[in-house]
Design a protein around this motif. Structure first.
Motif, short mmCIF file in Angstrom:
data_model
loop_
_atom_site.label_atom_id
_atom_site.label_comp_id
_atom_site.label_asym_id
_atom_site.label_seq_id
_atom_site.Cartn_x
_atom_site.Cartn_y
_atom_site.Cartn_z
N PHE A 254 0.83 -1.21 0.00
CA PHE A 254 0.00 0.00 0.00
C PHE A 254 0.86 1.25 0.00
N THR A 255 1.88 1.28 0.85
CA THR A 255 2.77 2.44 0.94
C THR A 255 3.50 2.68 -0.37
N SER B 236 -7.52 13.02 -8.12
CA SER B 236 -8.90 13.46 -7.99
C SER B 236 -9.40 13.97 -9.34
N THR C 268 2.59 1.74 -3.36
CA THR C 268 1.62 2.18 -4.36
C THR C 268 1.27 3.66 -4.19
N MET C 269 1.05 4.09 -2.96
CA MET C 269 0.69 5.49 -2.71
C MET C 269 1.85 6.43 -3.02
N LEU C 270 3.08 5.98 -2.84
CA LEU C 270 4.23 6.84 -3.12
C LEU C 270 4.55 6.91 -4.61
N THR C 271 4.34 5.82 -5.32
CA THR C 271 4.71 5.80 -6.74
C THR C 271 3.59 6.28 -7.65
N LYS C 272 2.35 5.92 -7.34
CA LYS C 272 1.22 6.31 -8.19
C LYS C 272 0.02 6.65 -7.31
N PRO C 273 0.02 7.86 -6.73
CA PRO C 273 -1.09 8.23 -5.86
C PRO C 273 -2.38 8.43 -6.66
N PRO C 274 -3.54 8.28 -6.04
CA PRO C 274 -4.80 8.49 -6.75
C PRO C 274 -4.95 9.96 -7.14
#
Length: 57
Positions: free
Chosen positions: A18-19, A29, A21-27
């Motif tokens: 999860f970490t 908006s 993924t959030m650092l490399t390709k954040p969602p």
């Protein structure tokens, strides 16, 4: 004890995934601003003195 260790390892792997993924390709908006409502024009068009009073009974 082995099941607790397996659960902890699975949690650590999921948290790391999860970490990463959030650092490399954040969602991203996709929300956008809506057009503004002209409240001044609405106020000019309203006639509150002509309105009927309503009974709430």
């Amino acid at each position: 004890m082995r099941s607790v260790t397996t659960l902890a390892v699975a949690f650590v792997i999921a948290a790391a995934a999860f970490t990463i993924t959030m650092l490399t390709k954040p969602p991203v908006s996709e929300a956008r601003a809506i057009s503004r409502i002209d409240t001044y024009a609405l106020t000019l068009g309203a006639h509150p003195a002509d309105a009927q009073s309503y009974d709430c009974q």
